[in-house]
Design a protein around this motif. Structure first.
Motif, PDB file in Angstrom:
ATOM      1  N   GLY A   1      48.576  40.074  55.662  1.00  0.00           N
ATOM      2  CA  GLY A   1      49.342  39.838  54.444  1.00  0.00           C
ATOM      3  C   GLY A   1      50.726  40.474  54.507  1.00  0.00           C
ATOM      4  O   GLY A   1      51.668  40.012  53.864  1.00  0.00           O
TER       5      GLY A   1
ATOM      6  N   LEU B   1      52.050  33.771  55.676  1.00  0.00           N
ATOM      7  CA  LEU B   1      50.758  33.144  55.413  1.00  0.00           C
ATOM      8  C   LEU B   1      50.811  32.008  54.401  1.00  0.00           C
ATOM      9  O   LEU B   1      51.497  32.105  53.375  1.00  0.00           O
ATOM     10  CB  LEU B   1      49.769  34.195  54.909  1.00  0.00           C
ATOM     11  CG  LEU B   1      49.301  35.239  55.932  1.00  0.00           C
ATOM     12  CD1 LEU B   1      48.486  36.320  55.232  1.00  0.00           C
ATOM     13  CD2 LEU B   1      48.491  34.587  57.047  1.00  0.00           C
TER      14      LEU B   1
ATOM     15  N   TYR C   1      50.876  35.524  50.433  1.00  0.00           N
ATOM     16  CA  TYR C   1      50.742  34.125  50.865  1.00  0.00           C
ATOM     17  C   TYR C   1      51.146  33.145  49.771  1.00  0.00           C
ATOM     18  O   TYR C   1      51.197  33.490  48.589  1.00  0.00           O
ATOM     19  CB  TYR C   1      49.318  33.835  51.343  1.00  0.00           C
ATOM     20  CG  TYR C   1      48.247  33.860  50.272  1.00  0.00           C
ATOM     21  CD1 TYR C   1      47.970  32.728  49.512  1.00  0.00           C
ATOM     22  CD2 TYR C   1      47.496  35.009  50.037  1.00  0.00           C
ATOM     23  CE1 TYR C   1      46.979  32.743  48.542  1.00  0.00           C
ATOM     24  CE2 TYR C   1      46.504  35.027  49.067  1.00  0.00           C
ATOM     25  CZ  TYR C   1      46.250  33.894  48.331  1.00  0.00           C
ATOM     26  OH  TYR C   1      45.270  33.915  47.368  1.00  0.00           O
TER      27      TYR C   1
END
Ligand SMILES: [Zn+2]
Ligand SMILES: [Zn+2]
Ligand SMILES: [Zn+2]
Length: 380
Positions: free
Chosen positions: A167, A172, A78
């Motif tokens: 993930g 993200l 992310y």
């Protein structure tokens, strides 16, 4: 995951470009204008100036306007675009212990979560390969489901407690819903489930305004939330809840989890008319609405399933009966359900859809809404 496509869509959450219409344009004033004029400029009738693009600097991304370097967490999948200045209250969802207790797994959503997920796909009209943004994605469970149905999912949440699979499979972003770190029209399809009720009225206004910029002039936003209203059917639901609470007091069901989930509700939306007015000031129109009268859900999910869960917990902790020892730090409910339970869950999800099919037009508080831009921005 952090796909190259995502890097084209992100921007500094708090910085606005100099350009805009005559009313919101600022020439040569730099970052102080972002700080002092942010609200006025983004709420401009023209849709406001676009947000400032970031430039790579070392392992991070730097904003040329405010100078903040945002972190790229490649291994966790992310980008951290949380505003470095405080923009308002942070909900309990940002608290790690609170999050852990919600027992999230990466199995497909079932029961009422499945009803919401499928209403989202249907009302948004998601096509295969289309990018879709989950605003307030939590651990990323719903975004994973959208991905499994052919969409290219992205998710934003203020707390970095994403499922490991999210993930890897979801684009993200760590960020604040009230300062979305995206360029205009970056995600023409977006949704927000069970989020708006956690915000105060200013927060709801800001989220809608930011979402309006992010979906652009031809976009669509799906929301599931509730107004502080109820139908006559809600009396039935309240009776079931009272019963559940009483059973909870006797230890027959675990009522604590639900109470905790609702503990930070701000419930700023007073009525559907109030919500329409909030949408209007953000440049949205509610073009479709279905109410969620939870009759079947109340009986199946809030009562029968809880009774069963508590019975099962009681059995698995009874002396001499524990087959697999569960480590003390790992709550039993966090284990993904087995195949027969998933099949049963799917069957019950179908029954729960009757709440929408049979009662979807009976006005009550909880609702599914499709928001479309009012076109004040000249199509952009
Ligand atoms: Zn303007
Ligand atoms: Zn700035
Ligand atoms: Zn900036």
């Amino acid at each position: 995951m952090i796909p190259a496509e995502l890097l084209q869509k992100i921007a500094c959450p708090v910085c606005l470009e100099a350009g805009g219409c005559d009313a919101c344009r600022r020439e040569g004033v730099g970052h102080p204008a972002c700080l002092s004029d942010y609200a006025g400029r983004v709420s401009c009738a023209c849709g406001g100036p676009d947000k400032v693009r970031l430039v790579p600097e070392g392992p991070g991304l730097r904003c040329p306007c405010c100078g903040v370097v945002y972190g790229v967490h490649a291994s966790e999948g992310y980008v951290d675009l949380v505003p470095r200045s405080r923009v308002g209250e942070v909900t309990q969802y940002a608290d790690h212990d609170f999050h852990e207790q919600l027992h999230v797994t990466d199995t497909p959503p079932l029961l009422s979560a499945r009803v919401k997920a499928d209403m989202m796909r249907r009302m948004l009209g998601l096509r295969p390969g289309e990018a879709v943004l989950d605003l307030g994605c939590g651990a990323g469970k719903m975004a994973l489901y959208a991905g499994s149905r052919g969409a290219r999912p992205a998710g934003l949440d203020v707390a970095p407690f994403f499922l490991p699979r999210a993930g890897r499979e979801v684009a993200l972003v760590l960020g604040d819903l009230r300062r979305l770190p995206f360029r205009k029209a970056a995600f023409p399809r977006a949704y927000s489930l069970d989020v708006l009720e956690h915000l105060d009225e200013t927060g709801v206004r800001e989220v809608l305004l930011e979402a309006r910029r992010t979906v652009g002039g031809a976009g669509r936003l799906f929301v599931y939330t509730h107004a502080m209203e109820s139908s006559r059917l809600a009396g039935f639901q309240r009776a079931v809840n009272r019963l559940a609470r009483r059973l909870g007091e006797r230890g027959l069901i675990d009522h604590a989890r639900e109470a905790m989930r609702k503990s930070d509700h701000r419930n700023a939306i007073r009525s559907h008319e109030h919500f329409e007015a909030l949408c209007e000031t953000a440049g949205f129109r509610v073009t479709q609405r279905r109410y969620y009268n939870v009759v079947f859900k109340a009986v199946i999910e809030d009562l029968l399933l809880r009774l069963y869960e508590q019975w099962r917990r009681g059995r698995s902790t009874a002396p001499g009966e524990s087959r697999e020892p569960v480590p003390a730090h790992e709550p039993a409910a966090a284990k993904p359900p087995g195949r027969p339970m998933l099949a049963l869950g799917r069957a019950m999800s179908v029954i729960l859809k009757l709440d929408v099919i049979l009662f979807g037009r009976i006005r009550t508080g909880p609702f599914f809404g499709l928001l479309e831009p009012t076109g004040r921005e000249g199509g952009r």
